[in-house]
Design an enzyme around this catalytic site. Structure first.
Site, PDB file in Angstrom:
ATOM      1  N   ARG A  89      -3.461  -4.514 -16.432  1.00  0.00           N
ATOM      2  CA  ARG A  89      -2.258  -4.622 -15.684  1.00  0.00           C
ATOM      3  C   ARG A  89      -3.212  -5.399 -14.096  1.00  0.00           C
ATOM      4  NH1 ARG A  89      -2.635   1.350 -16.262  1.00  0.00           N
ATOM      5  NH2 ARG A  89      -3.781   1.706 -14.389  1.00  0.00           N
ATOM      6  N   ILE A  90      -1.821  -6.256 -13.830  1.00  0.00           N
ATOM      7  CA  ILE A  90      -1.890  -7.502 -12.504  1.00  0.00           C
ATOM      8  C   ILE A  90      -2.407  -6.587 -11.236  1.00  0.00           C
ATOM      9  CG2 ILE A  90      -1.363  -9.113 -11.476  1.00  0.00           C
ATOM     10  CD1 ILE A  90      -1.799 -10.276 -14.503  1.00  0.00           C
ATOM     11  N   SER A  91      -1.638  -5.389 -11.227  1.00  0.00           N
ATOM     12  CA  SER A  91      -1.854  -4.849 -10.294  1.00  0.00           C
ATOM     13  C   SER A  91      -1.540  -5.291  -8.560  1.00  0.00           C
ATOM     14  CB  SER A  91      -3.262  -3.567 -10.471  1.00  0.00           C
ATOM     15  OG  SER A  91      -3.372  -2.893 -11.367  1.00  0.00           O
ATOM     16  N   HIS A 112     -18.815   2.611  -5.930  1.00  0.00           N
ATOM     17  CA  HIS A 112     -18.238   1.630  -4.605  1.00  0.00           C
ATOM     18  C   HIS A 112     -19.658   0.772  -4.003  1.00  0.00           C
ATOM     19  CE1 HIS A 112     -14.383   2.346  -5.199  1.00  0.00           C
ATOM     20  NE2 HIS A 112     -14.148   4.166  -4.412  1.00  0.00           N
ATOM     21  N   ASP A 114     -12.504  -2.687 -11.245  1.00  0.00           N
ATOM     22  CA  ASP A 114     -12.051  -1.591 -11.473  1.00  0.00           C
ATOM     23  C   ASP A 114     -13.522  -0.573 -12.561  1.00  0.00           C
ATOM     24  OD1 ASP A 114     -10.443   0.817 -11.259  1.00  0.00           O
ATOM     25  OD2 ASP A 114      -9.005  -0.555 -12.961  1.00  0.00           O
ATOM     26  N   SER A 147      -6.811  -2.668  -2.235  1.00  0.00           N
ATOM     27  CA  SER A 147      -5.137  -3.761  -2.360  1.00  0.00           C
ATOM     28  C   SER A 147      -4.205  -3.069  -1.215  1.00  0.00           C
ATOM     29  CB  SER A 147      -4.352  -2.716  -3.879  1.00  0.00           C
ATOM     30  OG  SER A 147      -4.942  -1.303  -3.718  1.00  0.00           O
ATOM     31  N   SER A 148      -3.056  -2.749  -1.626  1.00  0.00           N
ATOM     32  CA  SER A 148      -2.012  -2.628  -0.197  1.00  0.00           C
ATOM     33  C   SER A 148      -2.083  -1.445  -0.428  1.00  0.00           C
ATOM     34  CB  SER A 148      -0.614  -3.384  -0.205  1.00  0.00           C
ATOM     35  OG  SER A 148      -1.017  -4.236  -0.648  1.00  0.00           O
ATOM     36  N   LEU A 153     -18.832 -22.775  -3.274  1.00  0.00           N
ATOM     37  CA  LEU A 153     -18.491 -21.687  -3.198  1.00  0.00           C
ATOM     38  C   LEU A 153     -17.514 -21.567  -2.429  1.00  0.00           C
ATOM     39  CD1 LEU A 153     -17.904 -19.489  -5.962  1.00  0.00           C
ATOM     40  CD2 LEU A 153     -19.267 -18.845  -4.747  1.00  0.00           C
ATOM     41  N   TRP A 186      -4.846   2.543   0.065  1.00  0.00           N
ATOM     42  CA  TRP A 186      -4.478   3.582   1.256  1.00  0.00           C
ATOM     43  C   TRP A 186      -4.285   4.253   1.173  1.00  0.00           C
ATOM     44  CZ3 TRP A 186      -6.639   1.451   5.426  1.00  0.00           C
ATOM     45  CH2 TRP A 186      -6.674   0.171   5.915  1.00  0.00           C
ATOM     46  N   ASN A 235     -14.676   1.430 -10.248  1.00  0.00           N
ATOM     47  CA  ASN A 235     -16.589   1.914  -9.738  1.00  0.00           C
ATOM     48  C   ASN A 235     -16.762   3.903  -9.553  1.00  0.00           C
ATOM     49  OD1 ASN A 235     -16.850  -0.361  -9.011  1.00  0.00           O
ATOM     50  ND2 ASN A 235     -16.268  -0.097  -6.280  1.00  0.00           N
ATOM     51  N   GLY A 236     -15.214   4.332  -9.659  1.00  0.00           N
ATOM     52  CA  GLY A 236     -15.011   5.697  -9.167  1.00  0.00           C
ATOM     53  C   GLY A 236     -15.535   6.262 -10.739  1.00  0.00           C
TER      54      GLY A 236
HETATM   55  C1  FPP Z   1     -11.889   0.241  -8.213  1.00  0.00           C
HETATM   56  O1  FPP Z   1     -12.609   0.985  -8.236  1.00  0.00           O
HETATM   57  C2  FPP Z   1     -12.208  -0.506  -7.063  1.00  0.00           C
HETATM   58  C3  FPP Z   1     -12.084  -0.621  -5.867  1.00  0.00           C
HETATM   59  C4  FPP Z   1     -10.687  -0.161  -5.183  1.00  0.00           C
HETATM   60  C5  FPP Z   1     -13.550  -1.059  -4.441  1.00  0.00           C
HETATM   61  C6  FPP Z   1     -13.852  -2.269  -4.898  1.00  0.00           C
HETATM   62  C7  FPP Z   1     -15.267  -2.109  -3.411  1.00  0.00           C
HETATM   63  C8  FPP Z   1     -16.020  -2.861  -4.484  1.00  0.00           C
HETATM   64  C9  FPP Z   1     -16.650  -3.330  -5.288  1.00  0.00           C
HETATM   65  C10 FPP Z   1     -16.845  -2.553  -3.026  1.00  0.00           C
HETATM   66  C11 FPP Z   1     -16.795  -3.687  -1.690  1.00  0.00           C
HETATM   67  C12 FPP Z   1     -16.935  -4.500  -1.756  1.00  0.00           C
HETATM   68  C13 FPP Z   1     -16.541  -5.857  -0.966  1.00  0.00           C
HETATM   69  C14 FPP Z   1     -16.232  -7.413  -1.584  1.00  0.00           C
HETATM   70  C15 FPP Z   1     -17.996  -5.868   0.132  1.00  0.00           C
HETATM   71  P1  FPP Z   1     -11.599   2.705  -8.594  1.00  0.00           P
HETATM   72  O2  FPP Z   1     -12.433   3.135  -7.092  1.00  0.00           O
HETATM   73  O3  FPP Z   1     -10.112   2.024  -8.907  1.00  0.00           O
HETATM   74  O4  FPP Z   1     -12.455   2.871  -9.991  1.00  0.00           O
HETATM   75  P2  FPP Z   1     -11.495   4.371 -10.715  1.00  0.00           P
HETATM   76  O5  FPP Z   1     -10.541   3.407 -11.342  1.00  0.00           O
HETATM   77  O6  FPP Z   1     -12.769   4.310 -11.770  1.00  0.00           O
HETATM   78  O7  FPP Z   1     -11.125   4.790 -10.162  1.00  0.00           O
END
Ligand code: FPP
Length: 254
Positions: free
Chosen positions: A198-200, A41, A24, A69-70, A135, A73, A26-27
């Site tokens: 959270r487990i989300s 991402h 979690d 996750s589901s 692995l 979308w 990335n955004g």
């Molecule tokens: C959560 O960050 C991350 C995701 C929903 C996507 C995770 C995907 C990747 C790391 C890239 C693709 C993976 C592979 C295996 C090729 P968020 O967007 O919810 O971040 P935020 O909570 O800061 O908004």
């Protein structure tokens, strides 16, 4: 039938056999840098690469990553399509490396809504790496823990319809054998980055006895050093699985 890690007390001080991660942040990593969320991402994929390599080196046997996750979308359409594109690219570009590192790849979740091209790549990558056993890397995509319990229940009743007439005969292990990761032991260590606790709707059944570790680091900043910190924390935990401390230490009857 599934080997359940709750059946025995594993050695303490060991490297976790199965690590499950919610990647979690990335955004937020991107927003902090005034970049589009999608840049986070893309950076997240690099962190996936680092963590797969570090787990391989450390002797982790199973690594399970929550990629989509589901509920994801519901995100803006362009973010969903970027995530799908990253997934396709990773499958196209990284499979050779996984093969060299002895990594077996599996994708778990409801893959039916994915484009045929993505499903073909997944099938090909799984087949190509099927003989590796250093692995076991599982990517949870369009996965939800409740979906998993529901599909397992349906699969069990389809296989043994007579159980519906006498539900008392349903054993926990029988249902567990239909979960999408029934071939893996339950996770020893769960890690969530990004500061939320959270487990989300991740592996809700399988995380029942798992040690839960949360870090404020955003996923793109996670790597070998942060993983080692999580392992160090894990080594300090005493896993009792319902037993007393004295039983676990071995100075009381087991
Ligand atoms: C959560 O960050 C991350 C995701 C929903 C996507 C995770 C995907 C990747 C790391 C890239 C693709 C993976 C592979 C295996 C090729 P968020 O967007 O919810 O971040 P935020 O909570 O800061 O908004």
């Amino acid at each position: 039938m599934a080997i359940s890690s709750t059946q025995a007390v594993p050695e303490t001080g060991a490297i976790p056999e199965h690590v499950a991660i919610i990647m979690d942040g990335n955004g937020r990593w991107a927003t902090r840098r005034h970049l589009p969320r999608t840049a986070g991402h893309a950076k997240g994929v690099q962190a996936v690469r680092r963590v797969v390599e570090a787990c391989g080196r450390a002797g982790v046997r199973y690594l399970t990553l929550f990629a989509f996750s589901s509920e994801n979308w519901r995100r803006p359409a362009d973010e969903v399509s970027l995530l799908m594109r990253l997934f396709v690219q990773a499958l196209e570009r990284e499979v050779d490396k996984l093969q060299d590192q002895g990594v077996r790849l599996r994708v778990v979740g409801d893959l039916s809504p994915f484009e045929p091209r993505l499903r073909e790549l997944i099938d090909a990558a799984q087949a190509r790496t099927a003989h590796n056993d250093r692995l076991n890397l599982s990517i949870a995509a369009n996965y939800g823990g409740r979906w998993d319990v529901l599909q397992a229940t349906r699969a069990m009743l389809a296989a043994r319809p007579e159980l519906a007439a006498d539900p008392r005969r349903i054993e926990e292990a029988e249902l567990a054998s239909h979960l999408s990761m029934s071939w893996a032991p339950e996770p020893d260590l769960f890690i969530r980055t990004g500061g939320e606790q959270r487990i989300s709707n991740f592996l809700i059944w399988q995380l029942a006895y798992t040690e839960l570790y949360f870090t404020d680091l955003y996923w793109p900043d996670f790597g070998a050093e942060a993983l080692e910190a999580a392992f160090e924390w894990y080594r300090t935990r005493e896993r009792r699985f319902g037993r007393t401390s004295a039983q676990v230490r071995g100075d009381a009857p087991r």
